[in-house]
Design a protein around this motif. Structure first.
Motif, PDB file in Angstrom:
ATOM      1  N   THR A  31      22.699  10.906 -28.661  1.00  0.00           N
ATOM      2  CA  THR A  31      22.150  10.036 -29.702  1.00  0.00           C
ATOM      3  C   THR A  31      23.231   9.091 -30.207  1.00  0.00           C
ATOM      4  OG1 THR A  31      22.740  11.462 -31.566  1.00  0.00           O
ATOM      5  CG2 THR A  31      20.630  11.922 -30.454  1.00  0.00           C
TER       6      THR A  31
ATOM      7  N   ARG B 101      29.720   9.610 -34.493  1.00  0.00           N
ATOM      8  CA  ARG B 101      30.481  10.718 -35.080  1.00  0.00           C
ATOM      9  C   ARG B 101      31.781  10.941 -34.306  1.00  0.00           C
ATOM     10  NH1 ARG B 101      27.521  15.261 -33.502  1.00  0.00           N
ATOM     11  NH2 ARG B 101      28.814  15.050 -31.646  1.00  0.00           N
TER      12      ARG B 101
ATOM     13  N   THR C 185      25.091  -1.455 -36.137  1.00  0.00           N
ATOM     14  CA  THR C 185      25.869  -0.452 -36.870  1.00  0.00           C
ATOM     15  C   THR C 185      27.021  -1.103 -37.628  1.00  0.00           C
ATOM     16  OG1 THR C 185      27.462   0.024 -35.103  1.00  0.00           O
ATOM     17  CG2 THR C 185      25.383   1.227 -35.043  1.00  0.00           C
TER      18      THR C 185
ATOM     19  N   GLY D 246      24.007   8.778 -33.222  1.00  0.00           N
ATOM     20  CA  GLY D 246      24.754   9.570 -34.201  1.00  0.00           C
ATOM     21  C   GLY D 246      25.859  10.383 -33.563  1.00  0.00           C
TER      22      GLY D 246
ATOM     23  N   GLY E  70      28.902   7.986 -43.108  1.00  0.00           N
ATOM     24  CA  GLY E  70      27.810   7.237 -42.515  1.00  0.00           C
ATOM     25  C   GLY E  70      28.290   6.054 -41.705  1.00  0.00           C
ATOM     26  N   SER E  71      27.351   5.455 -40.995  1.00  0.00           N
ATOM     27  CA  SER E  71      27.678   4.296 -40.165  1.00  0.00           C
ATOM     28  C   SER E  71      26.650   3.184 -40.318  1.00  0.00           C
ATOM     29  CB  SER E  71      27.767   4.696 -38.690  1.00  0.00           C
ATOM     30  OG  SER E  71      28.874   5.531 -38.492  1.00  0.00           O
TER      31      SER E  71
END
Length: 172
Positions: free
Chosen positions: A61, A67, A4, A63, A116-117
């Motif tokens: 997740t 986040r 990431t 994500g 985004g990442s």
């Protein structure tokens, strides 16, 4: 396992001050303890964070964790800038964060991280080794240190048997 990248808006060099870097470190530790984040490698550069991570908490997740991490660190770092009377770039930083936030309908006031990442699935051992070397060599390529393990805000020390700022899962 995932590679990431999280980047500060406008590639602003925020992580030149320990106070802001330590917010990221503490938040990563929190995510490890409370959100099931497994960290295999990481490096915090002046304006971005690279990591190799996994998730060990069922129903969570990557994500979700990224986040929450970005939301928390964004608010915490902006607050730290606002409260730092010794920050010579205070007005400029806050202006940039506000400007980026004002141009994003999802943001109420300040925007710290880019959207985004940039998450990439680690699909092979060769790809893992490539990303691991990339992470640890980043401060060397930027001429910050001569050897990866000299850089404090990285997992390189863990990979030579020393204690780093964050406990990581060492995968040779």
């Amino acid at each position: 396992m995932y590679f990431t990248t999280s980047t500060v808006v406008d590639w602003i060099d925020v992580f030149t001050r320990p106070v802001y870097k330590n917010i990221v470190v503490e938040s990563l530790r929190y995510c490890q303890a409370q959100k099931g984040l497994d960290i295999y490698a990481w490096v915090l550069m002046t304006n971005h964070l690279h990591a190799i991570v996994g998730i060990c908490k069922p129903g969570t997740t990557i994500g979700d964790v990224l986040r929450d991490f970005k939301k928390f660190t964004s608010k915490s770092i902006v607050k730290a800038v606002q409260e730092n009377d010794h920050e010579s770039r205070k007005e400029w930083l806050l202006d940039r964060f506000w400007f980026r936030g004002s141009n994003d309908a999802k943001i109420k006031d300040f925007k710290f991280w880019q959207d985004g990442s940039h998450v990439e699935t680690i699909y092979s051992y060769e790809f893992y080794r490539q990303k691991l070397d990339y992470i640890h060599m980043n401060p060397v390529r930027q001429a910050i240190v001569e050897r990866p393990e000299e850089y404090l805000y990285s997992s390189a020390r863990n990979y030579i048997g020393e204690t780093g700022l964050i406990d990581v899962i060492v995968q040779p």
